[in-house]
Scaffold this motif. Structure first.
Motif, mmCIF file in Angstrom:
data_model
loop_
_atom_site.group_PDB
_atom_site.id
_atom_site.type_symbol
_atom_site.label_atom_id
_atom_site.label_comp_id
_atom_site.label_asym_id
_atom_site.label_seq_id
_atom_site.Cartn_x
_atom_site.Cartn_y
_atom_site.Cartn_z
ATOM 1 N N ALA A 98 11.079 -1.988 18.050
ATOM 2 C CA ALA A 98 11.310 -1.108 16.900
ATOM 3 C C ALA A 98 11.277 -1.912 15.607
ATOM 4 C CB ALA A 98 12.645 -0.381 17.058
ATOM 5 N N GLU A 99 11.820 -3.117 15.635
ATOM 6 C CA GLU A 99 11.825 -3.970 14.441
ATOM 7 C C GLU A 99 10.396 -4.322 14.024
ATOM 8 O OE1 GLU A 99 13.650 -6.445 11.363
ATOM 9 O OE2 GLU A 99 14.192 -4.639 12.450
ATOM 10 N N TRP A 100 9.523 -4.589 14.988
ATOM 11 C CA TRP A 100 8.131 -4.887 14.662
ATOM 12 C C TRP A 100 7.477 -3.690 13.966
ATOM 13 C CZ3 TRP A 100 3.286 -2.974 15.419
ATOM 14 C CH2 TRP A 100 2.227 -3.811 15.113
ATOM 15 N N PHE A 101 7.682 -2.495 14.531
ATOM 16 C CA PHE A 101 7.093 -1.299 13.923
ATOM 17 C C PHE A 101 7.683 -1.041 12.539
ATOM 18 C CE2 PHE A 101 5.655 -0.397 18.229
ATOM 19 C CZ PHE A 101 4.372 0.056 17.983
ATOM 20 N N PHE A 102 8.984 -1.286 12.379
ATOM 21 C CA PHE A 102 9.610 -1.110 11.070
ATOM 22 C C PHE A 102 8.989 -2.053 10.046
ATOM 23 C CE2 PHE A 102 12.769 -2.659 8.011
ATOM 24 C CZ PHE A 102 12.973 -1.491 7.295
ATOM 25 N N LEU A 103 8.921 -3.343 10.384
ATOM 26 C CA LEU A 103 8.371 -4.316 9.441
ATOM 27 C C LEU A 103 6.892 -4.054 9.161
ATOM 28 C CD1 LEU A 103 10.114 -7.550 10.745
ATOM 29 C CD2 LEU A 103 10.613 -6.296 8.633
ATOM 30 N N SER A 104 6.157 -3.691 10.188
ATOM 31 C CA SER A 104 4.752 -3.375 10.015
ATOM 32 C C SER A 104 4.586 -2.142 9.122
ATOM 33 C CB SER A 104 4.110 -3.151 11.384
ATOM 34 O OG SER A 104 2.727 -3.015 11.256
ATOM 35 N N GLY A 105 5.475 -1.177 9.290
ATOM 36 C CA GLY A 105 5.453 0.012 8.432
ATOM 37 C C GLY A 105 5.784 -0.322 6.986
ATOM 38 N N MET A 106 6.755 -1.191 6.785
ATOM 39 C CA MET A 106 7.120 -1.585 5.423
ATOM 40 C C MET A 106 5.983 -2.384 4.775
ATOM 41 S SD MET A 106 9.855 -0.011 5.044
ATOM 42 C CE MET A 106 10.235 -0.546 3.392
ATOM 43 N N LEU A 107 5.317 -3.192 5.571
ATOM 44 C CA LEU A 107 4.165 -3.943 5.072
ATOM 45 C C LEU A 107 3.050 -2.973 4.650
ATOM 46 C CD1 LEU A 107 2.760 -6.716 4.676
ATOM 47 C CD2 LEU A 107 1.983 -6.512 7.035
ATOM 48 N N SER A 108 2.775 -1.993 5.485
ATOM 49 C CA SER A 108 1.761 -0.998 5.153
ATOM 50 C C SER A 108 2.141 -0.232 3.884
ATOM 51 C CB SER A 108 1.569 -0.008 6.309
ATOM 52 O OG SER A 108 1.015 -0.658 7.429
ATOM 53 N N TYR A 109 3.405 0.080 3.757
ATOM 54 C CA TYR A 109 3.882 0.785 2.565
ATOM 55 C C TYR A 109 3.628 -0.041 1.307
ATOM 56 C CZ TYR A 109 6.914 3.191 -0.707
ATOM 57 O OH TYR A 109 7.397 3.849 -1.806
ATOM 58 N N ARG A 110 3.963 -1.334 1.382
ATOM 59 C CA ARG A 110 3.751 -2.213 0.230
ATOM 60 C C ARG A 110 2.267 -2.355 -0.106
ATOM 61 N NH1 ARG A 110 7.864 -5.814 -1.493
ATOM 62 N NH2 ARG A 110 6.334 -6.255 -3.108
ATOM 63 N N LYS A 111 1.407 -2.196 0.893
ATOM 64 C CA LYS A 111 -0.042 -2.270 0.660
ATOM 65 C C LYS A 111 -0.602 -0.953 0.125
ATOM 66 C CE LYS A 111 -1.409 -5.738 4.056
ATOM 67 N NZ LYS A 111 -2.263 -5.957 5.242
ATOM 68 N N GLY A 112 0.214 0.097 0.179
ATOM 69 C CA GLY A 112 -0.251 1.404 -0.274
ATOM 70 C C GLY A 112 -0.875 2.243 0.822
ATOM 71 N N TRP A 113 -0.721 1.828 2.052
ATOM 72 C CA TRP A 113 -1.256 2.557 3.199
ATOM 73 C C TRP A 113 -0.176 3.506 3.728
ATOM 74 C CZ3 TRP A 113 -3.294 -2.336 6.187
ATOM 75 C CH2 TRP A 113 -4.285 -2.957 5.418
ATOM 76 N N TYR A 114 0.034 4.627 3.053
ATOM 77 C CA TYR A 114 1.176 5.488 3.308
ATOM 78 C C TYR A 114 1.129 6.190 4.663
ATOM 79 C CZ TYR A 114 1.917 4.470 -1.563
ATOM 80 O OH TYR A 114 2.101 3.807 -2.735
ATOM 81 N N ASP A 115 -0.042 6.620 5.101
ATOM 82 C CA ASP A 115 -0.134 7.277 6.411
ATOM 83 C C ASP A 115 0.223 6.303 7.533
ATOM 84 O OD1 ASP A 115 -0.823 9.726 5.379
ATOM 85 O OD2 ASP A 115 -2.983 9.433 5.635
ATOM 86 N N ASP A 116 -0.316 5.086 7.456
ATOM 87 C CA ASP A 116 -0.016 4.071 8.464
ATOM 88 C C ASP A 116 1.473 3.723 8.429
ATOM 89 O OD1 ASP A 116 -1.006 2.173 10.505
ATOM 90 O OD2 ASP A 116 -0.345 0.651 9.071
ATOM 91 N N ALA A 117 2.015 3.598 7.230
ATOM 92 C CA ALA A 117 3.447 3.287 7.087
ATOM 93 C C ALA A 117 4.290 4.394 7.701
ATOM 94 C CB ALA A 117 3.796 3.097 5.617
#
Length: 181
Positions: A98-117
């Motif tokens: 879950a932590e990996w998915f959370f961090l990966s989601g936050m990374l996607s969010y910071r990149k502007g990839w909102y659907d992936d986040a």
């Protein structure tokens, strides 16, 4: 600062082991033991480190909330805006917790990839529904997505009024008018 090293425990320590190590160190560096002692300042600083390490590991109700030191470093990179370094850590990890998915989601969010986040934060929340940090982040991104959607709909672009269809209609109409003239 590696909280496991500060507390003198392994990275696989259970929540009970973390609490035990914290209590021992808190007793060892307690200010009452160092009254009128030249080492009082040093003991106070050490106790502050012990408290910070304990808080870091026990935040949100569980010892493994932040996972490995690599994940803690990944969090720091994301917070600092060093997205490439954070991505490298996540790509090297074989752990899809879950932590990996959370961090990966936050990374996607910071990149502007909102659907992936949104998808990754949803997965993290599903895997660990009791983690408030994951739930709050997922809720925030859902609200953010709703704001973008409402802004677009407010301009007349929705499923019933597609901009592409409008452009095509204008083209066909203009073509017909040219043929008539």
């Amino acid at each position: 600062m590696n909280p496991y090293e500060v507390l003198g425990i392994s990275e696989n320590a259970s929540e009970e082991e973390i609490k035990r190590a914290y209590k021992e160190l808190a007793k060892k560096y307690h200010p009452d033991k160092y009254q009128n002692n030249p080492l009082a300042d040093l003991a106070e600083e050490k106790l502050r480190e012990v408290n910070e390490a304990y808080d870091m590991l026990m935040k949100n109700g569980g010892a493994k909330v932040h996972g490995t030191p690599d994940y803690m470093q990944c969090r720091r990179y994301i917070d600092a805006g060093n997205l490439r370094a954070a991505e490298n850590i996540l790509n090297k990890s074989n752990d899809r917790s879950a932590e990996w998915f959370f961090l990966s989601g936050m990374l996607s969010y910071r990149k502007g990839w909102y659907d992936d986040a949104r998808n990754k934060l949803q997965t993290a929340t599903t895997m660990d529904p009791n983690n408030m940090e994951y739930s709050q982040a997922y809720g925030r991104i859902l609200n953010t997505g709703g704001q973008f959607q409402n802004q677009a709909y407010g301009r007349g672009y929705n499923s019933n009024n597609d901009m592409c269809c409008q452009a095509l209609q204008c083209y066909i109409c203009a073509d017909c008018c040219v043929d008539c003239i």
